[in-house]
Design a protein around this motif. Structure first.
Motif, PDB file in Angstrom:
ATOM      1  N   TYR A 200      -6.304 -28.437 -21.795  1.00 48.49           N
ATOM      2  CA  TYR A 200      -6.063 -29.725 -21.156  1.00 48.49           C
ATOM      3  C   TYR A 200      -6.640 -29.759 -19.746  1.00 48.49           C
ATOM      4  CZ  TYR A 200      -3.402 -32.136 -24.715  1.00 48.49           C
ATOM      5  OH  TYR A 200      -3.045 -32.810 -25.857  1.00 48.49           O
ATOM      6  N   ALA A 201      -6.774 -28.599 -19.122  1.00 46.56           N
ATOM      7  CA  ALA A 201      -7.444 -28.554 -17.826  1.00 46.56           C
ATOM      8  C   ALA A 201      -8.917 -28.952 -17.976  1.00 46.56           C
ATOM      9  CB  ALA A 201      -7.324 -27.161 -17.218  1.00 46.56           C
ATOM     10  N   ASP A 202      -9.531 -28.562 -19.096  1.00 46.36           N
ATOM     11  CA  ASP A 202     -10.915 -28.983 -19.370  1.00 46.36           C
ATOM     12  C   ASP A 202     -11.004 -30.508 -19.503  1.00 46.36           C
ATOM     13  OD1 ASP A 202     -11.841 -26.337 -19.433  1.00 46.36           O
ATOM     14  OD2 ASP A 202     -11.376 -26.134 -21.565  1.00 46.36           O
ATOM     15  N   ILE A 203     -10.027 -31.087 -20.204  1.00 41.28           N
ATOM     16  CA  ILE A 203      -9.999 -32.545 -20.351  1.00 41.28           C
ATOM     17  C   ILE A 203      -9.863 -33.208 -18.980  1.00 41.28           C
ATOM     18  CG2 ILE A 203      -8.759 -34.501 -21.356  1.00 41.28           C
ATOM     19  CD1 ILE A 203     -10.232 -32.815 -23.420  1.00 41.28           C
ATOM     20  N   ALA A 204      -9.029 -32.614 -18.131  1.00 44.00           N
ATOM     21  CA  ALA A 204      -8.841 -33.174 -16.785  1.00 44.00           C
ATOM     22  C   ALA A 204     -10.145 -33.144 -15.991  1.00 44.00           C
ATOM     23  CB  ALA A 204      -7.747 -32.405 -16.046  1.00 44.00           C
ATOM     24  N   VAL A 205     -10.894 -32.056 -16.102  1.00 42.68           N
ATOM     25  CA  VAL A 205     -12.176 -31.960 -15.391  1.00 42.68           C
ATOM     26  C   VAL A 205     -13.126 -33.049 -15.860  1.00 42.68           C
ATOM     27  CG1 VAL A 205     -14.240 -30.541 -15.088  1.00 42.68           C
ATOM     28  CG2 VAL A 205     -11.985 -29.508 -14.866  1.00 42.68           C
ATOM     29  N   MET A 206     -13.230 -33.222 -17.163  1.00 41.09           N
ATOM     30  CA  MET A 206     -14.130 -34.246 -17.705  1.00 41.09           C
ATOM     31  C   MET A 206     -13.697 -35.648 -17.298  1.00 41.09           C
ATOM     32  SD  MET A 206     -15.099 -32.849 -21.518  1.00 41.09           S
ATOM     33  CE  MET A 206     -13.411 -32.500 -22.032  1.00 41.09           C
ATOM     34  N   LEU A 207     -12.396 -35.893 -17.301  1.00 34.47           N
ATOM     35  CA  LEU A 207     -11.899 -37.212 -16.929  1.00 34.47           C
ATOM     36  C   LEU A 207     -12.106 -37.468 -15.435  1.00 34.47           C
ATOM     37  CD1 LEU A 207     -10.547 -39.824 -17.591  1.00 34.47           C
ATOM     38  CD2 LEU A 207      -8.319 -38.667 -17.553  1.00 34.47           C
ATOM     39  N   ARG A 208     -11.904 -36.453 -14.624  1.00 37.88           N
ATOM     40  CA  ARG A 208     -12.126 -36.589 -13.178  1.00 37.88           C
ATOM     41  C   ARG A 208     -13.592 -36.914 -12.901  1.00 37.88           C
ATOM     42  NH1 ARG A 208     -10.659 -31.824 -11.896  1.00 37.88           N
ATOM     43  NH2 ARG A 208      -8.419 -32.288 -12.010  1.00 37.88           N
ATOM     44  N   ASP A 209     -14.476 -36.232 -13.607  1.00 34.46           N
ATOM     45  CA  ASP A 209     -15.908 -36.501 -13.435  1.00 34.46           C
ATOM     46  C   ASP A 209     -16.258 -37.923 -13.881  1.00 34.46           C
ATOM     47  OD1 ASP A 209     -16.258 -33.947 -12.468  1.00 34.46           O
ATOM     48  OD2 ASP A 209     -17.024 -33.130 -14.363  1.00 34.46           O
ATOM     49  N   ALA A 210     -15.666 -38.351 -14.999  1.00 35.63           N
ATOM     50  CA  ALA A 210     -15.950 -39.690 -15.503  1.00 35.63           C
ATOM     51  C   ALA A 210     -15.472 -40.756 -14.523  1.00 35.63           C
ATOM     52  CB  ALA A 210     -15.288 -39.888 -16.868  1.00 35.63           C
ATOM     53  N   LEU A 211     -14.308 -40.553 -13.936  1.00 37.29           N
ATOM     54  CA  LEU A 211     -13.769 -41.518 -12.977  1.00 37.29           C
ATOM     55  C   LEU A 211     -14.592 -41.555 -11.697  1.00 37.29           C
ATOM     56  CD1 LEU A 211      -9.973 -40.852 -13.478  1.00 37.29           C
ATOM     57  CD2 LEU A 211     -11.109 -43.047 -13.812  1.00 37.29           C
ATOM     58  N   ALA A 227      -6.814 -44.757 -17.130  1.00 36.83           N
ATOM     59  CA  ALA A 227      -7.521 -43.482 -17.080  1.00 36.83           C
ATOM     60  C   ALA A 227      -7.074 -42.656 -15.876  1.00 36.83           C
ATOM     61  CB  ALA A 227      -9.033 -43.719 -17.033  1.00 36.83           C
ATOM     62  N   SER A 228      -6.940 -43.299 -14.728  1.00 40.47           N
ATOM     63  CA  SER A 228      -6.498 -42.594 -13.519  1.00 40.47           C
ATOM     64  C   SER A 228      -5.073 -42.087 -13.675  1.00 40.47           C
ATOM     65  CB  SER A 228      -6.590 -43.518 -12.303  1.00 40.47           C
ATOM     66  OG  SER A 228      -7.926 -43.886 -12.039  1.00 40.47           O
ATOM     67  N   ASN A 229      -4.228 -42.916 -14.287  1.00 40.28           N
ATOM     68  CA  ASN A 229      -2.837 -42.524 -14.477  1.00 40.28           C
ATOM     69  C   ASN A 229      -2.723 -41.353 -15.440  1.00 40.28           C
ATOM     70  OD1 ASN A 229       0.142 -43.073 -15.709  1.00 40.28           O
ATOM     71  ND2 ASN A 229      -0.053 -43.886 -13.628  1.00 40.28           N
ATOM     72  N   TYR A 230      -3.569 -41.361 -16.473  1.00 40.16           N
ATOM     73  CA  TYR A 230      -3.538 -40.233 -17.415  1.00 40.16           C
ATOM     74  C   TYR A 230      -4.031 -38.960 -16.738  1.00 40.16           C
ATOM     75  CZ  TYR A 230      -4.136 -37.462 -21.631  1.00 40.16           C
ATOM     76  OH  TYR A 230      -4.051 -36.461 -22.573  1.00 40.16           O
ATOM     77  N   LEU A 231      -5.019 -39.081 -15.867  1.00 39.62           N
ATOM     78  CA  LEU A 231      -5.465 -37.906 -15.114  1.00 39.62           C
ATOM     79  C   LEU A 231      -4.316 -37.341 -14.282  1.00 39.62           C
ATOM     80  CD1 LEU A 231      -7.651 -35.963 -14.134  1.00 39.62           C
ATOM     81  CD2 LEU A 231      -8.285 -37.653 -12.415  1.00 39.62           C
TER      82      LEU A 231
END
Length: 239
Positions: A200-211, A227-231
């Motif tokens: 899930y840390a990997d998912i967080a990295v990808m989502l942070r980059d996308a945002l 998306a920000s709230n899920y991050l």
């Protein structure tokens, strides 16, 4: 040469002097304590007034600020799967287009299918044969199968059955997602090699980059907020 008085009368006099001196010491100590207590009470009253002002103005806050944690569902696997499927949808109102999906695919294979990713579509709880996949993203030349585990254990032969049932699909890729990024214990043989591990840390990295990237034309304010709230949930729960 000086001589000191002795005897019962002298002893009583010395005791009386000592008692007087002791009472004076006790009186001074009590006075000091009273003064200190008064000062502490004044300071405490000032602190309470300051806290009340902070509370009144909304500056004294506590607790989570992400929706899943507020609802007590931050470890609910089905909700995470639904949000992940939404992020992987190129048509999602997050405005990432196929960027999030492509970032995930690049973690699965050195040569991911990138053509026509905009036509990929996610689905939840997809059943085939003896297996049921948590998330499936399918499109031209792509069939991504994600097995999501938060706190639940794997069912007997679960990943082997997923591989057997979904492996024949053209472009099949397999991801085992967990909080720690561990390997699945129910994947053996070819299935062990097929499943790529992800945390899930990997998912967080990808989502942070996308945002961090400029939102696409299809992004909405609410979609970006989701998306920000899920991050925030990922950072709070899995970092």
């Amino acid at each position: 040469m000086a001589f000191f008085a002795s005897g019962p009368e002298a002893d009583e006099s010395r005791i009386a002097d000592l008692a007087t001196e002791w009472r004076a010491i006790v009186a001074r100590e009590q006075e000091t304590r009273v003064t200190q207590v008064a000062a502490w009470e004044t300071q405490l009253a000032e602190l309470r007034a300051e806290q009340e002002a902070l509370l009144r103005d909304g500056h004294w806050v506590a607790g989570p600020d992400d929706l899943l944690s507020i609802l007590g569902q931050s470890r609910q696997e089905l909700y995470h799967s639904a949000l992940l499927a939404w992020l992987l949808d190129p048509q999602g109102r997050h405005g990432f287009g196929s960027g999030f999906l492509e970032a995930l695919l690049r973690r699965c294979t050195p040569d991911p299918p990138t053509a026509e990713l905009n036509r990929a579509r996610p689905a939840l709880e997809v059943s085939k044969g003896k297996a049921r996949a948590d998330v499936v993203v399918s499109g031209p030349g792509l069939y991504l199968v994600i097995e999501n585990k938060v706190d639940a254990r794997e069912q007997p032969q679960q990943c082997d059955q997923l591989y057997e049932s979904f492996g024949p699909e053209p472009g099949a890729l397999f991801v085992f997602l967990s909080p720690s990024g561990r390997a699945p214990v129910t994947a053996t043989g070819d299935a062990r090699e097929a499943f790529k591990t992800m945390s899930y840390a990997d998912i967080a990295v990808m989502l942070r980059d996308a945002l961090a990237c400029a939102p696409g034309k299809g992004a909405t304010a609410h979609g970006r907020e989701v998306a920000s709230n899920y991050l925030a949930t990922l950072e709070r729960e899995f970092q």
